[in-house]
Design a protein around this motif. Sequence first.
Motif, PDB file in Angstrom:
ATOM      1  N   LYS A   1      -3.997   0.448  -2.648  1.00 39.61           N
ATOM      2  CA  LYS A   1      -3.231  -0.753  -2.971  1.00 39.61           C
ATOM      3  C   LYS A   1      -2.552  -0.508  -4.308  1.00 39.61           C
TER       4      LYS A   1
ATOM      5  N   ASN B   1       0.834  -1.200   0.000  1.00 43.21           N
ATOM      6  CA  ASN B   1       0.000   0.000   0.000  1.00 43.21           C
ATOM      7  C   ASN B   1       0.870   1.252   0.000  1.00 43.21           C
TER       8      ASN B   1
ATOM      9  N   THR C   1       0.488  -1.616  -7.347  1.00 41.29           N
ATOM     10  CA  THR C   1       1.286  -2.706  -7.902  1.00 41.29           C
ATOM     11  C   THR C   1       2.539  -2.190  -8.590  1.00 41.29           C
TER      12      THR C   1
ATOM     13  N   LYS D   1      -8.656  -1.256   0.379  1.00 48.22           N
ATOM     14  CA  LYS D   1      -8.295  -1.214  -1.041  1.00 48.22           C
ATOM     15  C   LYS D   1      -8.205   0.229  -1.514  1.00 48.22           C
TER      16      LYS D   1
END
Length: 412
Positions: free
Chosen positions: A236, A184, A238, A209
């Motif tokens: 969140k 996060n 990536t 989220k």
Amino acid sequence: MKVIIIGGGIGGLTTALCLKKAGFEVKVFESVKEIKPLGVGINTLPHSVRVLTNLGLQEKIAKTAVETQDLLYFNRFGQKFWEEPRGRFAGYKWPQFSIHRGNLQMLLFDEVQQTIGAENVFTNHHLQAFQETKHEVIATFINRETGEVIHQEKGDILIGADGINSVVRKQLYPQEGDPCYSGNVLYRGTTWMKPFLSGSSMVMIGSLKQKMVVYPIDPKLDENGNQLINWVANLKETDSEKITIRDWNRQADKARLVDIYKNWNFDWLDVSKMIDKTHAIYEFPMSDREPLDRWTFGRVTLLGDAAHPMYPIGSNGASQAILDADCLTEMLINEPDVQTALQKYDAQRVPETAKVVLQNRAKGPDQIMDMMDERFPVGFSENEIPYIELETVMNMYKQIAGFDVQSLNQKK
């Protein structure tokens, strides 16, 4: 007894004040050239405000902080599912304060200079290494830019309060490696805008989220009736480029955040507008470290983020560092043998803070956000809210973190 403190953050400065009040000689060494009011908002909970109050600082803090009245949780549609009073409004002897981190640090820094003497506070002194003999600790400092050795200091104790990337911790645990990234990223900013709800409310919106935390951090309004509001977006992510150590000063893409939160417009708060009005937004990869079995080795110990960096969930990061300072001082007052005192500090604070670190990894009190999002992904009706379950989670966290009202109010 002479104590060397490495680090001039909230934990290190509070420790200096506690120790000086108890009659110890203290010297503080900070790596940066100049201590500046960096960062954004933080909360100090009643258990830590108790310590600051006993240092005579509550009235000074109150002048620049908001005394938090209530904490409210909403889903992403703006539906409220939990509300509770905070601080003195909840029956505690001490308030909860929402304050700019930099303001609190500068207040503590000024107080430390006055209390221990400006000549005992050293900036631009980066710890290179320390060595321990039978009777003392010797710390060697360098100029970080040149690498030149500029100072050596001898003391009875060395306290590493030098943050998540602690030099002291690295010397004690050379094989530990980098902090653990959560996946996060926090995006943090402050905005001058109209007060919302009670004017001293702290709100949590969404789920882990996509989350938003919002609260005021200045009790004064400007000429247009606007208040300084702190906000934290939790997403969140990536993108591997964001998986780095903590860095308070890396700026983020405002337009991206405005787009992500464009539908979060409620009758009591327009989230996207709040983000858009923010001058500078900072990225903060949410990281911690594995809890240690021990912080203390002989005459050396750890404190604050150097000892127990944790996710900023439940408003406990700075508060736990302040509790460390209080406990360490108490042990040194009551135990004449230095090393035994540090071991007793270890025995109390290591397990207590480990519980908080692990509970924050498990979402802490904010697990009620995911609970509601998973059960009611498109919203809920009033009679569907599982109040007893939510109350159980919230009360358990207060007990783990050491600020349940019944226990805390028994202390002085």
